[in-house]
Design an enzyme around this catalytic site. Structure first.
Site, short mmCIF file in Angstrom:
data_model
loop_
_atom_site.label_atom_id
_atom_site.label_comp_id
_atom_site.label_asym_id
_atom_site.label_seq_id
_atom_site.Cartn_x
_atom_site.Cartn_y
_atom_site.Cartn_z
N SER A 192 -7.80 -63.44 -2.88
CA SER A 192 -6.53 -64.00 -3.33
C SER A 192 -6.47 -65.50 -3.06
O SER A 192 -6.03 -66.28 -3.90
CB SER A 192 -5.36 -63.30 -2.62
OG SER A 192 -4.13 -63.88 -2.98
N TRP A 195 -8.85 -67.27 -5.43
CA TRP A 195 -8.31 -67.29 -6.80
C TRP A 195 -7.43 -68.51 -7.03
O TRP A 195 -7.37 -69.06 -8.13
CB TRP A 195 -7.51 -66.01 -7.05
CG TRP A 195 -6.80 -66.01 -8.37
CD1 TRP A 195 -7.33 -65.77 -9.60
CD2 TRP A 195 -5.40 -66.27 -8.59
NE1 TRP A 195 -6.36 -65.87 -10.58
CE2 TRP A 195 -5.16 -66.17 -9.98
CE3 TRP A 195 -4.33 -66.57 -7.75
CZ2 TRP A 195 -3.91 -66.36 -10.54
CZ3 TRP A 195 -3.08 -66.76 -8.31
CH2 TRP A 195 -2.88 -66.66 -9.69
N HIS A 196 -6.76 -68.98 -5.98
CA HIS A 196 -5.88 -70.13 -6.13
C HIS A 196 -6.64 -71.45 -6.27
O HIS A 196 -6.06 -72.45 -6.70
CB HIS A 196 -4.92 -70.22 -4.94
CG HIS A 196 -3.82 -69.20 -4.97
ND1 HIS A 196 -3.96 -67.94 -4.43
CD2 HIS A 196 -2.57 -69.24 -5.50
CE1 HIS A 196 -2.84 -67.26 -4.62
NE2 HIS A 196 -1.98 -68.01 -5.26
N GLY A 197 -7.89 -71.47 -5.88
CA GLY A 197 -8.66 -72.69 -6.04
C GLY A 197 -9.85 -72.75 -5.11
O GLY A 197 -9.87 -72.09 -4.06
N PHE A 348 -3.06 -73.10 -11.43
CA PHE A 348 -3.95 -72.03 -10.99
C PHE A 348 -4.41 -71.18 -12.17
O PHE A 348 -3.73 -71.04 -13.14
CB PHE A 348 -3.25 -71.14 -9.95
CG PHE A 348 -2.82 -71.89 -8.72
CD1 PHE A 348 -3.71 -72.71 -8.05
CD2 PHE A 348 -1.52 -71.80 -8.26
CE1 PHE A 348 -3.31 -73.40 -6.92
CE2 PHE A 348 -1.11 -72.49 -7.13
CZ PHE A 348 -2.01 -73.29 -6.46
#
Length: 348
Positions: A192, A195-197, A348
């Protein structure tokens, strides 16, 4: 749309869903404009069949949608964008501020990201209702959570449940003993974060939340608090208030890493908070913004049993009073509309 097409493919493979032969319905499902950019992340089993149905205008559904759009705009324009003004100033110049001011900046960012992201979701869901579509709920008053497990059941619900169904459970979920539970939990939170960066700050943010979650998992308390706090009462108990305060504090601390440009920035920010300057009175203390946040929290608290805060607020009020409330929100939105900020999750 990546998660939506993945879920469609996986569900077809698992034979939970028959492949559609309607190309237009499929492309509409993948590119449905209200939630295309920042969710909610829909499942084909829920949204795709709605494109097959013949729709007609539903006045009550449209009114409900307009209320949710109004509340989403209030969250974004009045709360998030005003919090962003001070949060950005404090985070970008943290060396110039006392520790107490940095704490205030972290709190402002905490409300900024909630108002920004959940506001977008409210606008998307409300807009969809105008067209006769039902999207899944994405936020359920997460800052009233009594532990981190409850927080993650209430924050970005569409992503959390996606990871649960398509990553956590296939990895073994909770079936393989405590070690597998711990391993899978860390995988979910780290993925998680990633996934944001591609930034270590997001990895640390995910890891922190996994560590917060771990004691609940080890004690088997991660499924407590399934109902909203003080469901049949006006006010929480002292214990519930304490639990909410602890959970909120842990969340604020984790958001520092999420907001920071890099780990050096994050640790510098935190070390400044832990210095003796935390005893100083904050130099940035916008009273109008504090009042707006308090107003926001009061409305959210009153409406916490509903899908969104103002879904039923005012329904039993006299018409002039009800519309005074709605127009007051509109006036606040127009008044603060000059401080525009891009939606955080557009990146995102």
């Amino acid at each position: 749309y990546t998660f939506q097409t993945l879920s469609y493919t996986i569900d077809v493979y698992r034979e939970k869903l028959k492949p559609t032969k309607d190309f237009i319905a499929f492309t509409a499902f993948v590119s449905f404009f209200p939630q295309l950019v920042a969710g909610p992340i829909e499942r084909a089993t829920h949204l795709l069949p709605q494109f097959y149905k013949k729709r007609k205008f539903d006045y009550d559904l449209a009114v409900n949608g307009m209320r949710q759009i109004l509340w989403g705009l209030f969250k974004k324009v009045v709360i998030a964008d005003n919090c962003a003004r001070y949060a950005n100033q404090i985070f970008n110049n943290y060396e110039d501020y006392s520790g107490s001011t940095l704490v205030l900046g972290a709190v402002f960012f905490t409300f900024q990201i909630y108002g920004d992201f959940s506001g977008y979701s409210d606008i998307a869901i409300g807009t969809s209702r105008l067209f006769g579509f039902d999207l899944m709920r994405n936020f359920a008053y997460p800052y009233f959570s009594r532990d981190i497990a409850e927080f993650w059941r209430r924050w970005h619900i569409s992503l959390s449940t996606w990871f649960r169904d398509y990553l956590y459970i296939p990895l073994g979920g909770s079936r393989g003993g405590m070690w597998m539970k711990v391993r899978n939990t860390f995988i979910i939170f780290l993925v998680s974060g990633f996934w944001h960066g591609a930034n270590w700050t997001f990895i640390v943010w995910g890891g922190l939340n996994a560590l917060y979650f771990l004691p609940l998992l080890l004690r088997g308390n991660n499924r407590n608090h399934l109902e909203v706090v003080a469901y049949n009462r006006w006010l929480p108990s002292f214990k519930e208030l304490f639990q909410i305060g602890i959970t909120f504090t842990l969340t604020v601390f984790a958001w520092i890493f999420f907001r920071a440009e890099n780990l050096t920035h994050a640790f510098g920010f935190i070390s400044r908070i832990l210095s003796s300057s935390i005893l100083k009175f904050p130099s940035e203390r916008p009273s109008y913004l504090s009042a707006l946040i308090i107003l926001f929290l009061v409305i959210e608290w009153v409406g916490r049993r509903e899908q969104f805060a103002i879904e039923v607020i005012g329904e039993k009020w006299l018409t002039p009073i009800r519309y005074t409330f709605y127009y007051s929100l509109v006036i606040l939105i127009l008044w603060f509309s000059g401080n525009q900020q891009e939606f955080i999750y557009f990146q995102f």
